[in-house]
Structure formats: structure tokens, C-alpha cells
Design a protein around this motif. Structure first.
Motif, PDB file in Angstrom:
ATOM      1  N   ILE A  37      -2.903  -6.809   5.964  1.00  0.00           N
ATOM      2  CA  ILE A  37      -2.548  -5.562   6.641  1.00  0.00           C
ATOM      3  C   ILE A  37      -1.592  -4.742   5.778  1.00  0.00           C
ATOM      4  CG2 ILE A  37      -1.310  -4.582   8.632  1.00  0.00           C
ATOM      5  CD1 ILE A  37      -2.410  -7.044  10.247  1.00  0.00           C
ATOM      6  N   LEU A  38      -0.566  -5.393   5.258  1.00  0.00           N
ATOM      7  CA  LEU A  38       0.385  -4.683   4.400  1.00  0.00           C
ATOM      8  C   LEU A  38      -0.305  -4.122   3.163  1.00  0.00           C
ATOM      9  CD1 LEU A  38       3.456  -7.087   4.685  1.00  0.00           C
ATOM     10  CD2 LEU A  38       3.413  -4.676   5.385  1.00  0.00           C
ATOM     11  N   THR A  39      -1.143  -4.927   2.516  1.00  0.00           N
ATOM     12  CA  THR A  39      -1.846  -4.482   1.312  1.00  0.00           C
ATOM     13  C   THR A  39      -2.713  -3.267   1.612  1.00  0.00           C
ATOM     14  OG1 THR A  39      -1.812  -6.719   0.386  1.00  0.00           O
ATOM     15  CG2 THR A  39      -3.435  -5.186  -0.520  1.00  0.00           C
ATOM     16  N   MET A  40      -3.428  -3.297   2.732  1.00  0.00           N
ATOM     17  CA  MET A  40      -4.297  -2.184   3.096  1.00  0.00           C
ATOM     18  C   MET A  40      -3.485  -0.896   3.248  1.00  0.00           C
ATOM     19  SD  MET A  40      -6.643  -1.742   6.501  1.00  0.00           S
ATOM     20  CE  MET A  40      -5.214  -1.729   7.577  1.00  0.00           C
ATOM     21  N   HIS A  41      -2.346  -0.979   3.933  1.00  0.00           N
ATOM     22  CA  HIS A  41      -1.530   0.217   4.134  1.00  0.00           C
ATOM     23  C   HIS A  41      -0.794   0.620   2.861  1.00  0.00           C
ATOM     24  CE1 HIS A  41      -2.400   0.776   8.338  1.00  0.00           C
ATOM     25  NE2 HIS A  41      -2.220  -0.520   8.528  1.00  0.00           N
ATOM     26  N   LEU A  42      -0.334  -0.346   2.096  1.00  0.00           N
ATOM     27  CA  LEU A  42       0.336  -0.040   0.837  1.00  0.00           C
ATOM     28  C   LEU A  42      -0.605   0.691  -0.125  1.00  0.00           C
ATOM     29  CD1 LEU A  42       2.319  -3.356   0.460  1.00  0.00           C
ATOM     30  CD2 LEU A  42       3.350  -1.071   0.442  1.00  0.00           C
ATOM     31  N   ALA A  43      -1.876   0.306  -0.145  1.00  0.00           N
ATOM     32  CA  ALA A  43      -2.857   0.928  -1.040  1.00  0.00           C
ATOM     33  C   ALA A  43      -3.064   2.410  -0.712  1.00  0.00           C
ATOM     34  CB  ALA A  43      -4.178   0.167  -0.979  1.00  0.00           C
ATOM     35  N   ARG A  44      -2.772   2.827   0.513  1.00  0.00           N
ATOM     36  CA  ARG A  44      -2.891   4.246   0.893  1.00  0.00           C
ATOM     37  C   ARG A  44      -1.886   5.106   0.131  1.00  0.00           C
ATOM     38  NH1 ARG A  44      -1.462   3.791   6.794  1.00  0.00           N
ATOM     39  NH2 ARG A  44      -1.141   6.017   6.595  1.00  0.00           N
ATOM     40  N   PHE A  45      -0.737   4.543  -0.205  1.00  0.00           N
ATOM     41  CA  PHE A  45       0.339   5.304  -0.831  1.00  0.00           C
ATOM     42  C   PHE A  45       0.578   4.917  -2.287  1.00  0.00           C
ATOM     43  CE2 PHE A  45       1.256   4.969   3.722  1.00  0.00           C
ATOM     44  CZ  PHE A  45       1.283   6.311   4.068  1.00  0.00           C
ATOM     45  N   ASP A  46       0.438   3.633  -2.575  1.00  0.00           N
ATOM     46  CA  ASP A  46       0.712   3.101  -3.913  1.00  0.00           C
ATOM     47  C   ASP A  46      -0.582   2.486  -4.433  1.00  0.00           C
ATOM     48  OD1 ASP A  46       1.521   1.615  -6.137  1.00  0.00           O
ATOM     49  OD2 ASP A  46       3.387   0.935  -5.213  1.00  0.00           O
ATOM     50  N   LYS A  47      -1.237   3.195  -5.333  1.00  0.00           N
ATOM     51  CA  LYS A  47      -2.581   2.795  -5.808  1.00  0.00           C
ATOM     52  C   LYS A  47      -2.595   1.446  -6.520  1.00  0.00           C
ATOM     53  CE  LYS A  47      -4.304   6.353  -3.993  1.00  0.00           C
ATOM     54  NZ  LYS A  47      -4.586   6.185  -2.586  1.00  0.00           N
ATOM     55  N   ARG A  48      -1.438   0.955  -6.935  1.00  0.00           N
ATOM     56  CA  ARG A  48      -1.390  -0.357  -7.587  1.00  0.00           C
ATOM     57  C   ARG A  48      -1.923  -1.459  -6.668  1.00  0.00           C
ATOM     58  NH1 ARG A  48       4.503  -1.460  -8.982  1.00  0.00           N
ATOM     59  NH2 ARG A  48       4.676  -0.744  -6.834  1.00  0.00           N
ATOM     60  N   TYR A  49      -1.743  -1.280  -5.365  1.00  0.00           N
ATOM     61  CA  TYR A  49      -2.160  -2.311  -4.411  1.00  0.00           C
ATOM     62  C   TYR A  49      -3.675  -2.354  -4.230  1.00  0.00           C
ATOM     63  CZ  TYR A  49       2.693  -3.130  -3.280  1.00  0.00           C
ATOM     64  OH  TYR A  49       4.029  -3.454  -3.365  1.00  0.00           O
ATOM     65  N   SER A  50      -4.376  -1.296  -4.600  1.00  0.00           N
ATOM     66  CA  SER A  50      -5.839  -1.320  -4.493  1.00  0.00           C
ATOM     67  C   SER A  50      -6.475  -1.879  -5.760  1.00  0.00           C
ATOM     68  CB  SER A  50      -6.381   0.079  -4.197  1.00  0.00           C
ATOM     69  OG  SER A  50      -6.004   0.978  -5.210  1.00  0.00           O
ATOM     70  N   GLN A  51      -5.706  -1.973  -6.851  1.00  0.00           N
ATOM     71  CA  GLN A  51      -6.250  -2.446  -8.116  1.00  0.00           C
ATOM     72  C   GLN A  51      -5.785  -3.856  -8.472  1.00  0.00           C
ATOM     73  OE1 GLN A  51      -4.647   0.758 -10.296  1.00  0.00           O
ATOM     74  NE2 GLN A  51      -6.156   2.216  -9.547  1.00  0.00           N
ATOM     75  N   ASP A  52      -4.521  -4.125  -8.265  1.00  0.00           N
ATOM     76  CA  ASP A  52      -3.986  -5.463  -8.534  1.00  0.00           C
ATOM     77  C   ASP A  52      -2.896  -5.755  -7.518  1.00  0.00           C
ATOM     78  OD1 ASP A  52      -2.006  -3.781  -9.426  1.00  0.00           O
ATOM     79  OD2 ASP A  52      -1.878  -4.594 -11.444  1.00  0.00           O
TER      80      ASP A  52
END
Length: 153
Positions: A37-52
Motif C-alpha cells: 500500500i505504501l509503495t503504491m502511494h509513494l510511486a504516485r509522488f516519488d517515481k523511484r518507488y515505481s522503478q526500484d
């Protein structure tokens, strides 16, 4: 399909076989679910979480332990508030452990505000509902312990 918080408020005729055949209890997210859940929401703002994964395992363990018994909405709010602070400070959108912990400390989770009623719902559900989640067997799952120490699975 339906959702409710108080199963005892449902008329018995609705809980018979053929109406609602199975009843599930959706509890607070487990450690691996909180991470997702945190990763999904973090990726909305900080693109690092969608890549690594910019957080180390140790950092994840810290934030996951601090968010025990937080709802998905509360986890989303922590991330959104961390992003808002960075935005208003005109800083680069890199949300790390410090930003998450700062926002976690500023919220009072539902579990803390209404512990008795939440525990009552959980206790009633244990005996008549199936859990909606599988057991957490991830590396972030809490270690099972007994009076004699850690239990090996």
C-alpha cells in the motif's frame, strides 16, 4: 457482495446459505500489505518507488512497525502529507523514511482512537468469519514468539 462493520446488525435471514454464503473479515493490513500500500502511494509522488526500492529492508521494517494497525487510508494520508510538505518547501519529491515517520507521528490511527470497539469487532469476527488475507509469510512478517523466545516455522 456487501460490506459492513457490525455483523450483528444484519438480519439473520440475510446470513443464511444462499444469501451471503461466505463472510470474510478484512482486518488491518499485514506487514507485506502495508508495504504494498505504501509503495503504491509513494510511486504516485516519488517515481523511484515505481522503478526500484529506495528504502532498505531495515528502513522498511521501521516504518512497517510504526504503522502496525493503520488502515490503508491512513497509510495513504501519511504519504500524501509527506509529499505535500516537500512540495510546499519546494524540495525535490524524494520521500524517505524520515518524511514518512514525521507524518506517521502526526496522525492518530483509528485503532488508537477507538481500540475497545475495534477489538470487539475483531473478536466477534474471529469466530464467524474467514480472514480475507492469507497469513503473512514475507520477510517483513512479525516473528512468532512464545514465552520461551522465537518460534521457528
Amino acid at each position: 457482495m456487501a460490506t459492513l462493520n457490525r455483523l450483528d446488525a444484519l438480519p439473520p435471514e440475510l446470513t443464511r446459505v444462499g444469501r451471503f454464503d461466505e463472510i470474510f473479515y478484512v482486518g488491518f493490513p499485514q506487514a507485506i500489505e502495508r508495504k504494498e500500500i505504501l509503495t503504491m502511494h509513494l510511486a504516485r509522488f516519488d517515481k523511484r518507488y515505481s522503478q526500484d526500492d529506495p528504502l532498505t529492508e531495515k528502513e522498511w521494517r521501521i516504518i512497517l512497525n510504526k504503522t502496525l494497525n493503520c488502515t490503508g487510508a491512513e497509510l495513504a494520508r501519511i504519504v500524501e502529507k509527506a509529499a505535500r510538505v516537500l512540495f510546499h518547501q519546494k524540495q525535490e519529491m524524494k520521500i524517505g523514511l524520515a518524511e514518512l515517520l514525521e507524518q506517521r507521528d502526526k496522525i492518530v490511527p483509528l485503532y488508537v482512537r477507538d481500540t475497545d470497539r475495534i477489538l470487539a469487532i475483531e473478536n466477534r469476527a474471529k469466530y464467524i468469519c474467514q480472514p480475507a488475507s492469507s497469513p503473512d509469510i514475507s520477510e517483513f512478517a512479525p516473528v512468532i514468539t512464545s514465552f520461551w523466545g522465537e518460534v521457528n516455522n
